[in-house]
Design an enzyme around this catalytic site. Structure first.
Site, PDB file in Angstrom:
ATOM      1  N   GLY A 223       0.548  -1.127   0.219  1.00  0.00           N
ATOM      2  CA  GLY A 223      -0.090   0.390  -0.436  1.00  0.00           C
ATOM      3  C   GLY A 223       0.719   1.003   0.358  1.00  0.00           C
ATOM      4  O   GLY A 223       2.147   1.157  -0.539  1.00  0.00           O
ATOM      5  N   SER A 224       0.210   2.173   0.853  1.00  0.00           N
ATOM      6  CA  SER A 224       1.167   3.935   0.531  1.00  0.00           C
ATOM      7  C   SER A 224       2.199   3.774   1.616  1.00  0.00           C
ATOM      8  O   SER A 224       3.000   4.791   1.302  1.00  0.00           O
ATOM      9  CB  SER A 224       0.290   4.813   0.845  1.00  0.00           C
ATOM     10  OG  SER A 224      -0.908   5.034   0.146  1.00  0.00           O
TER      11      SER A 224
END
Length: 488
Positions: A223-224
Site C-alpha cells: 500500500g501507500s
C-alpha cells in the site's frame, strides 16, 4: 597319514573362519557407520523415543526480557518419564517470539536457538562438562516490556488480526513484536498425549492461524507505505525535492490500458499541481503513479532492493520471509508498484525497517531479538553488537524524507492519529488491497522523535481499512510506551 587328513579337515574350518571374519568386519563397519555418520538422522527420527526423552532430562535455558522478566523457563515435572517441562509465564503476549517446546515440535526462538537453549552448542557443552551441569544457556532479549504490552493491547483493541514491530533505529534492537491472534504456549507443555494432540489439532486447524507469527512469517501488499521507497527514488534522481511541484490529476489513465486510476483522497487530491511534500502528506495516488512511470522500473527496483526487498538473508534469529518487489513488465504495472500495488509485498518487520532507515540517516541497522547469551553461572558467551545491514541513502536524503513524513502527522495529514503532544512523529499511512469484497488492510510506519529517533514502528491490521484511522493509534501507543519508558 594324519597330516593330510588334518589339512583336509581344516579346509572347511578355514572357510568358516574367513566367513566369520567377514561378518565381523561388516558388523564393525555398520556400527561405525551408524555411530559416526548416521547418528544425526537416527537422533532426529521421531520414532526414536530415547532421544525425545533425553531432551527433557535437563532444564533448558531461560528466555528473559531485557529487564530480566522471565518469559520461558523449565520446571520439574510430575511425569515419571519426562523430568522437566517448559512453562511460559507471558502466555499469548510473547508466544509469537518464544514459540513453544514440546513433544509435538518446536517453534519460534525455541527452535531458532535450540542449540543454545538445550545446551548442545559446543560453547555451552564444554562449560557444562567443566562445571558439572547440563543446563542450557539463557537468552536475554531486546524486547521492552512496556512496548510489547502497548502493542498487544492496541492491536487487540481493534478486534482484528495483525502484527506490530518496533525497532530502535540506532541499534536494530527489536523492542516489540506482536502477532494476533496468538495462542498460549503452555498448552504444549502437557505430557498427556491425548490432551496434547487435541490442543495441537485445534491450533493447527484454526483458520485464523494463531501459530503463525505474522510479523515475520507472512507478507502483505505494501500500500501507500511504499511511497517512502518511491519518494526515496525520486529524491535520488535529482529531479525532485519536497518542494518541487508535481501533477496531481484526479484520475490517471494507466499506459497501454483502458483503466483509469482514480484518487480516493477526494478534495485533497482533486487535480492541478502540488508540491511533492503535499502529495505525500495527503497520500495522493495519481502523482506517485506518474512518478513511478517517469522514474522507471529499474530505479524503483534498485531502491527497493537497497532496503532489503527480494533477499532471503535476514535472520533475527528466526528466518524472515522475503518482502517482494515484483518484475515490472510495463508502465502500467510500474505505476501501480510505485503505490505499493501490483504484487509489492512487505512484512510488518520490513515496514518498521523502512522507517528505521530514514530515522537513522539512511543507514539500516541489522534487526535482532537476542541481546546476549549467558551460561548458568551468568557468564556472557555472546553479546549482540549493533551492526549495519544496508546503506540505503545519505543523511541529506534522510533529512528531506523525514520532513515529508513529519507532515503526515500534522494537521491535514493522513496520520494525525499518531501525533503526540510535544513530540514530532514522522510517518506514512496506507491501505492495501485485501481479497475481493473484503475491507482493505490498514498499514502504518513511522518513527519518533523526528529530530532524535528512538523508536521506529510498523503496524498491520488485516481488514482494518484506513491506516490513518486504525493502525496509527496502535503505533502511537507503542511510541508513547517506548518514550515514556526510556524517560523513567
Amino acid at each position: 597319514m594324519i597330516a593330510p587328513r588334518a589339512r583336509r579337515i581344516n579346509i572347511p574350518l578355514r572357510h568358516v573362519a574367513l566367513m566369520c571374519g567377514a561378518m565381523l568386519f561388516a558388523l564393525l563397519a555398520n556400527v561405525t557407520y551408524l555411530q559416526a555418520l548416521d547418528s544425526e538422522r537416527l537422533n532426529e527420527d521421531p520414532r526414536n523415543r530415547r532421544t525425545l526423552i533425553a531432551r527433557f532430562e535437563s532444564p533448558r535455558g531461560r528466555i528473559l526480557l531485557r529487564d530480566g522478566t522471565v518469559v520461558a523457563a523449565s520446571r520439574r515435572s510430575r511425569s515419571v518419564t519426562y523430568r522437566y517441562r517448559r512453562v511460559y509465564p507471558g502466555g499469548p503476549l510473547y508466544a509469537p517470539v518464544t514459540g513453544h517446546f514440546s513433544l509435538h515440535g518446536t517453534g519460534g526462538l525455541e527452535l531458532a536457538e535450540d542449540a543454545l537453549l538445550s545446551g548442545n552448542d559446543p560453547r555451552v557443552r564444554v562449560r557444562g562438562l567443566i562445571g558439572g551441569t547440563r543446563d542450557g544457556a539463557t537468552l536475554r532479549l531486546t524486547l521492552d516490556r512496556g512496548a510489547q504490552r502497548a502493542a498487544y493491547d492496541g492491536l487487540r483493541a481493534t478486534g482484528l488480526p495483525g502484527a506490530v514491530v518496533a525497532i530502535d533505529p540506532r541499534t536494530g534492537a527489536i523492542l516489540a513484536m506482536v502477532s494476533l491472534p496468538s495462542y498460549d504456549p503452555n498448552l504444549y507443555a502437557s505430557f498427556n498425549p491425548a490432551r496434547l494432540d487435541r490442543a495441537d489439532k485445534r491450533l493447527r486447524g484454526d483458520p485464523a492461524d494463531p501459530l503463525v507469527n505474522r510479523a515475520v512469517q507472512r507478507s502483505h501488499p505494501a500500500g501507500s507505505t511504499f511511497k517512502i521507497v518511491t519518494s526515496a527514488a525520486a529524491l535520488a534522481s535529482g529531479r525532485y525535492g519536497p518542494g518541487v511541484a508535481v501533477s496531481v490529476p484526479a484520475s490517471l489513465r494507466l499506459p497501454g490500458t483502458g483503466t483509469y486510476l482514480r484518487d480516493r483522497r477526494g478534495a485533497a487530491c482533486a487535480g492541478g499541481e502540488a508540491a511533492l511534500l503535499q502529495a505525500f502528506r495527503s497520500s495522493c495516488d495519481t502523482p506517485f503513479a506518474k512518478l513511478g512511470i517517469e522514474l522507471g522500473p529499474d530505479a524503483l527496483r534498485e531502491r527497493a532492493e537497497a532496503f532489503g526487498f527480494d533477499t532471503d538473508d535476514l535472520r533475527i534469529p528466526m528466518p524472515v520471509v522475503r518482502s517482494v518487489y515484483p518484475p515490472a513488465t510495463d508502465d502500467a504495472r510500474t505505476a501501480m508498484s510505485a503505490l505499493g500495488g501490483a504484487g509489492v509485498r512487505v512484512t510488518p518487520l520490513m515496514m518498521a525497517m523502512i522507517a528505521a532507515t530514514v530515522a537513522n540517516d539512511g543507514l539500516l541497522m541489522r534487526p535482532h531479538l537476542v541481546a546476549d547469551v549467558r551460561l548458568a553461572d551468568d557468564t556472557v558467551i555472546e553479546r549482540a553488537e549493533p551492526s549495519p545491514y544496508r546503506r540505503v541513502f545519505g543523511a541529506e536524503e534522510a533529512e528531506r524524507l523525514t520532513g515529508m513524513m513529519v507532515a503526515v502527522t500534522e494537521p491535514g495529514g493522513t496520520g494525525v492519529a499518531a501525533a503526540l503532544p510535544g513530540v514530532k512523529v514522522a510517518a506514512e499511512t496506507g491501505s492495501a488491497g485485501n481479497v475481493p469484497l473484503a475491507e482493505d488492510h490498514a498499514l502504518f510506519t513511522g518513527f519518533a522523535p523526528a529530530a532524535a529517533p528512538r523508536v521506529a514502528v510498523g503496524v498491520l491490521v488485516e481488514g482494518g481499512g484506513e491506516g490513518g484511522r486504525v493502525a496509527a493509534p496502535v503505533a502511537r501507543a507503542v511510541i508513547e510506551a517506548v518514550l515514556v519508558g526510556q524517560a523513567e
